[in-house]
Design a protein around this motif. Structure first.
Motif, short mmCIF file in Angstrom:
data_model
loop_
_atom_site.label_atom_id
_atom_site.label_comp_id
_atom_site.label_asym_id
_atom_site.label_seq_id
_atom_site.Cartn_x
_atom_site.Cartn_y
_atom_site.Cartn_z
N GLN A 1 54.94 -20.97 26.93
CA GLN A 1 53.82 -21.81 27.40
C GLN A 1 53.45 -22.85 26.32
O GLN A 1 53.20 -24.01 26.62
CB GLN A 1 52.61 -20.93 27.72
N ALA A 2 53.45 -22.39 25.06
CA ALA A 2 53.12 -23.32 23.96
C ALA A 2 54.14 -24.45 23.88
O ALA A 2 53.78 -25.61 23.64
CB ALA A 2 53.05 -22.55 22.64
N LEU B 1 50.94 -13.15 34.56
CA LEU B 1 50.55 -13.87 35.77
C LEU B 1 50.06 -15.26 35.43
O LEU B 1 50.40 -16.25 36.10
CB LEU B 1 49.46 -13.10 36.52
N ALA B 2 49.24 -15.34 34.36
CA ALA B 2 48.68 -16.65 33.98
C ALA B 2 49.82 -17.62 33.64
O ALA B 2 49.83 -18.77 34.10
CB ALA B 2 47.73 -16.49 32.78
N VAL B 3 50.79 -17.15 32.87
CA VAL B 3 51.87 -18.05 32.45
C VAL B 3 52.83 -18.30 33.62
O VAL B 3 53.33 -19.42 33.79
CB VAL B 3 52.59 -17.51 31.19
N GLY B 4 53.06 -17.27 34.45
CA GLY B 4 53.89 -17.47 35.64
C GLY B 4 53.33 -18.61 36.48
O GLY B 4 54.05 -19.54 36.88
N LEU C 1 64.16 -16.96 29.55
CA LEU C 1 63.50 -15.65 29.70
C LEU C 1 62.26 -15.68 28.81
O LEU C 1 62.35 -15.95 27.61
CB LEU C 1 64.43 -14.52 29.23
N ALA C 2 61.10 -15.46 29.43
CA ALA C 2 59.84 -15.38 28.67
C ALA C 2 59.41 -13.92 28.69
O ALA C 2 59.07 -13.40 29.75
CB ALA C 2 58.78 -16.26 29.32
N CYS C 3 59.47 -13.26 27.54
CA CYS C 3 59.24 -11.80 27.54
C CYS C 3 58.47 -11.35 26.29
O CYS C 3 58.88 -11.67 25.17
CB CYS C 3 60.60 -11.09 27.59
N ALA C 4 57.38 -10.66 26.49
CA ALA C 4 56.63 -10.06 25.36
C ALA C 4 55.79 -8.92 25.90
O ALA C 4 55.50 -8.85 27.11
CB ALA C 4 55.75 -11.10 24.69
N TYR C 5 55.39 -8.02 25.00
CA TYR C 5 54.73 -6.79 25.42
C TYR C 5 53.30 -6.70 24.91
O TYR C 5 52.92 -5.74 24.26
CB TYR C 5 55.59 -5.60 25.01
N GLY C 6 52.51 -7.73 25.20
CA GLY C 6 51.11 -7.74 24.77
C GLY C 6 51.01 -8.38 23.40
O GLY C 6 51.87 -9.17 22.99
#
Ligand SMILES: Cc1cc2nc3c(=O)[nH]c(=O)nc-3n(C[C@H](O)[C@H](O)[C@H](O)COP(=O)(O)OP(=O)(O)OC[C@H]3O[C@@H](n4cnc5c(N)ncnc54)[C@H](O)[C@@H]3O)c2cc1C
Length: 421
Positions: A130-131, A154-157, A241-246
């Motif tokens: 997003q950045a 959800l926000a970034v989606g 792929l945008a992936c992170a766990y909090g």
């Protein structure tokens, strides 16, 4: 040497917590310094988009400019050379500024858990992508798989869709029943229900609950992801792929100043005061709780920093309500154990120093692993692999040393000048 510029209150971090703290303290006439390494205030959530800040942040900044707030934009605090003094590197070079009270509102960062292929080009964090889009990356017609956990998915989606990306799937590792319970609890937070409904409209059909990325594939960059749900594996082609766990808190600066850390977070009392006299902390470093909790904590810290304890106390109830919300997020988005078992011996864990999971299993602590493999010794100083090895191996992180962030050699010039003279 120029005379030290001394402020009543110095606030580090111009995200929601820092802006609230600066505003509160300056509202009572205190002389305030507001420092942030970003070029413009706003922090992560209100990060400026292609050089322009959101209307709500602009309003706050205009308000601050009418008060006695001096902004140090694009300035990184990288050292605390003596009591009551911070050293920063910014457009004016290296500068020391002094404070009577200090509010640390330095936020958090995304948590990455290694899986095969997570270091491929175009695989990155959710907030990270997003950045990049806010900085000008064109994602129109690009296929983006969004994965990980938490409301940011959800926000970034929705943000990516708005910016022309195609988002085939959003993989949320939390099970559907936990998401449903979390959703039902939102009834106590009407504003959040509104946000949830508006996001849900855009992305509900793409969401897969109880699903997570097993690996990313591609030769020169990510081309597809293999993901798992209900005991079965699926493959989806993608360009990103945008992936992170909090999130994990940024506790390095508080640690450098000697603030006590408890369970990974900066320990504060009711007044947001840390274990160090005159040093307050607000927002993500004290607990991951979202923008509303950061704001109310920032305001409390700013008020107490200038002796307005009664005004601060009036906000304790509101803070408790947002802490309850934070606890419900913790429960709903607790990480499943399968995520800790995705890396193979070949999977890179420390991406700065190319250290693989197989190189780390023999060591019993982050310190020995660092000495033997250089894990955590690259430019990010363990900010990415440190939280990952904590989750994977249960290692605690060691002490911190200045400079806290990479700064040019010229930033360290002043101490050298002093030696020469
Ligand atoms: C990458 C990312 C993207 C996010 N995007 C969203 C989103 O789209 N929507 C959402 O609801 N939530 C988002 N969040 C979560 C959101 O940041 C929090 O919910 C909350 O707003 C945090 O506010 P804060 O003021 O505590 O911290 P932040 O907003 O993180 O602000 C901290 C500030 O401190 C500055 N800083 C840190 N260290 C230093 C230093 N040494 N010197 C100078 N400045 C320093 C940083 O540059 C930053 O601007 C995101 C988080 C991350 C990590």
């Amino acid at each position: 040497m120029p005379e030290l510029d001394r402020f009543d209150v110095v606030v580090v971090g111009a995200g929601p917590a820092g802006l609230a703290a600066a505003n509160a303290a300056a509202g009572f006439g205190a002389r305030v310094a507001l420092i942030d390494e970003n070029e413009l205030p706003g922090g992560q959530i209100y990060r400026a988009s292609r050089g322009s800040i959101s209307a709500s942040v602009r309003e706050v900044i205009e308000d601050l400019s009418k008060k006695s707030v001096v902004r140090f934009d694009g300035s990184t605090v990288f050292e605390a050379p003596s009591d009551g003094v911070l050293r920063l590197w910014g457009p004016r070079g290296t500068q020391d500024i002094g404070y009577r009270s200090l509010v640390l509102a330095v936020g958090g960062r995304e948590l990455f858990l290694p899986f095969p292929g997570w270091t491929l080009p175009n695989a990155m964090g959710i907030g990270g992508l997003q950045a990049l889009v806010k900085a000008g990356l064109d994602v129109r017609e690009k296929r983006v798989v969004v994965a990980g956990t938490g409301p940011l998915l959800l926000a970034v989606g929705a943000y990516l869709l708005e910016h022309g990306a195609r988002v085939p799937i959003i993989l949320e590792q939390a099970p559907l029943k936990d998401l449903a319970l979390f959703g039902a609890g939102l009834v106590r937070y009407p504003a959040k229900i509104g946000q949830g409904i508006s996001l849900g409209r855009h992305i509900a059909t793409r969401l897969r609950a109880g699903a997570w990325v097993e690996r990313a594939e591609g030769s020169r960059a990510v081309e597809s992801v293999t993901w798992r749900k209900g005991g079965k594996s699926f493959q989806t082609e993608c360009d990103f792929l945008a992936c992170a766990y909090g999130f994990v808190p940024n506790v390095e600066l508080p640690q450098l100043l000697g603030c006590e850390i408890q369970d990974g977070f900066v320990k504060v009392d009711d007044q947001q005061l840390t274990s160090v006299k005159g040093v307050f902390c607000a927002g993500e470093p004290t607990g991951i709780g979202g923008v509303d909790l950061s704001q109310v904590e920032g305001r409390i810290a700013g008020l107490v920093a200038i002796g307005q304890d009664d005004q601060a106390e009036a906000l304790f109830g509101k803070r408790e309500s947002w802490k309850r919300f934070a606890r419900s997020m913790d429960r709903a988005f607790a990480l499943r154990h399968e995520l800790m078992e995705l890396s193979t011996p070949d999977t890179i864990v420390c991406r700065c120093e190319d250290v693989r999971a197989g190189d780390l299993v023999a060591w019993e602590s982050s310190r020995t692993a660092k000495l033997q493999t250089r894990c955590g010794m690259g430019p990010c100083q363990g900010r990415i692999c440190g939280p990952a090895t904590q989750k994977l191996f249960g290692w605690t992180q060691g002490s911190v040393r200045p400079p806290l962030s990479p700064v040019p050699l010229s930033a360290l010039g002043r101490p050298l000048d002093e030696i020469e003279n």
